[in-house]
Design a protein around this motif. Sequence first.
Motif, PDB file in Angstrom:
ATOM      1  N   ASP A 194       0.876  -1.179   0.000  1.00  0.00           N
ATOM      2  CA  ASP A 194       0.000   0.000   0.000  1.00  0.00           C
ATOM      3  C   ASP A 194       0.909   1.223   0.000  1.00  0.00           C
ATOM      4  OD1 ASP A 194      -1.464   2.269   1.070  1.00  0.00           O
ATOM      5  OD2 ASP A 194      -3.049   0.863   1.637  1.00  0.00           O
ATOM      6  N   PRO A 195       0.984   1.952  -1.115  1.00  0.00           N
ATOM      7  CA  PRO A 195       2.004   3.002  -1.225  1.00  0.00           C
ATOM      8  C   PRO A 195       1.837   4.146  -0.234  1.00  0.00           C
ATOM      9  CG  PRO A 195       0.508   3.048  -3.113  1.00  0.00           C
ATOM     10  CD  PRO A 195       0.208   1.797  -2.357  1.00  0.00           C
ATOM     11  N   ALA A 196       0.604   4.593   0.009  1.00  0.00           N
ATOM     12  CA  ALA A 196       0.420   5.691   0.949  1.00  0.00           C
ATOM     13  C   ALA A 196       0.771   5.258   2.371  1.00  0.00           C
ATOM     14  CB  ALA A 196      -1.014   6.204   0.893  1.00  0.00           C
ATOM     15  N   LYS A 197       0.381   4.036   2.742  1.00  0.00           N
ATOM     16  CA  LYS A 197       0.719   3.554   4.080  1.00  0.00           C
ATOM     17  C   LYS A 197       2.220   3.418   4.269  1.00  0.00           C
ATOM     18  CE  LYS A 197      -3.508   1.026   5.324  1.00  0.00           C
ATOM     19  NZ  LYS A 197      -4.039  -0.323   5.667  1.00  0.00           N
ATOM     20  N   LEU A 198       2.943   3.069   3.182  1.00  0.00           N
ATOM     21  CA  LEU A 198       4.401   3.040   3.287  1.00  0.00           C
ATOM     22  C   LEU A 198       4.935   4.446   3.552  1.00  0.00           C
ATOM     23  CD1 LEU A 198       7.166   1.698   3.087  1.00  0.00           C
ATOM     24  CD2 LEU A 198       7.077   2.071   0.608  1.00  0.00           C
TER      25      LEU A 198
END
Length: 473
Positions: A194-198
């Motif tokens: 999950d790019p935003a969570k990263l």
Amino acid sequence: MTLPHTGRALADAAPVPYWLDRPTRPDPLPPLTGPATADLLVIGGGYAGLWTALLAKEADPDRDVLLVDAGTCGWAASGRNGGFCAASLTHGLANGVERFPDEIGELERLGRENLDAIGATIDRHGIDCDFERTGELAVAVAPYQLDGLAADAELGRRHGRDVRLLDRDEVRAEVASPTYLGGLWDTDRTALLDPAKLAWGLRRAALDLGVRIHEHTRVTGLTADGPALRATTAGGADAAPGTVRAARVALATNAFPPLLRRLRAWTVPVYDYALMTEPLTAAQRDAVGWRNRQGLADTGNQFHYYRLTADNRILFGGYDAVYHYGNRVAPALEQREATFHTLAAHFLTTFPQLDGLRFSHRWGGVIDTCTRFCAFFGTAHQGRLAYAAGYTGLGVGATRFGARVTLDLLAGADTPLTRLDLVRRKPLPFPPEPIRAAGINLTRWSLARADARDGRRNLWLRTLDRFGLGFDS
């Protein structure tokens, strides 16, 4: 290609990135006001900047690190991408072999180490970003693409990759699509996340280690100030202009207009678009299979990438890569109705058994690309500033490597990384306008024409190939 029901499928799609449209998004941090100092100033709060700040603080806890971003951390490309975190540092093995033949073995090893280290960092800092090391499945959707898959399989095996060449029945047993004629599964050199969570997790980890972060703080200029650099920041509705005096500066603005003039010749911003479906039902999951949850991409020049999310939505993006005259970047360019309808039609062609599934989100974002299609590096201001740019969609993984290089360059260190040809060489620059836009658009037209002509590249593409400027996805 347009299907009459794409309008219905898109009717309720929110015009915002799915990853950023959730209540888990952290509250913004206050902007910088007044003067500040730092040992290291990081400009840009995407992956490139966050990794630079985090690695700098991990290496030296006493180092005073300040990060600023014009928006909020992860709001741009780092929160809009497909979440493919690849080991490749060179935008694919074939591109790396073509451009860096003498060190491709070392680059492959470094890329694998980089992906391992990303996973270790996620574990060490407890970052909940749905990290899944499922690999990537490239699929042929036209007969001529099968030879390319076979060649890629042979190349991958020569370089120690665990790749599996699949025939039509085998690839459709993995993911059920009537368009698939064959596949190549690179089993462990791509993770999905999950790019935003990263991005939010890296932000939290940096804050926990003592990095100071100011959001909604746009840097408008950089000047020498004795042995240091001085950054000027713009004031906003709730903030006065500020300044930061820093011994060293890491520039991580990537696709946005650079503060360093020379970067304008080496990068261009290209818009990419994606759709996200509503969650699949159990019956819909059964209809597509996909039990191994690989990331997928087809092998045309204008290619699609797609993957399952943790809650079993399908992200479907790519195909159109749009450049706007004069390196234009603007929020209005993040929505492109024609592209969304094209993507929806292609999705339903790929998965006709999912007819009736609706899209929940549609969005676009800007990618920084260069003529060699992978990151390049450099310094300015007598080595007090360093940068990495030109990731060309590879930034989810390669930015951590780029951060390591940036910190070595700022230290003035002679290291195995700074000795790499990848680091020491620059890509060829793009020509000025109007030649720039004409050349990019001619290339885009030629790639689409090659897809329609069984991969046959016209004179323009063959000329680019001859000068080391061609790229076959």
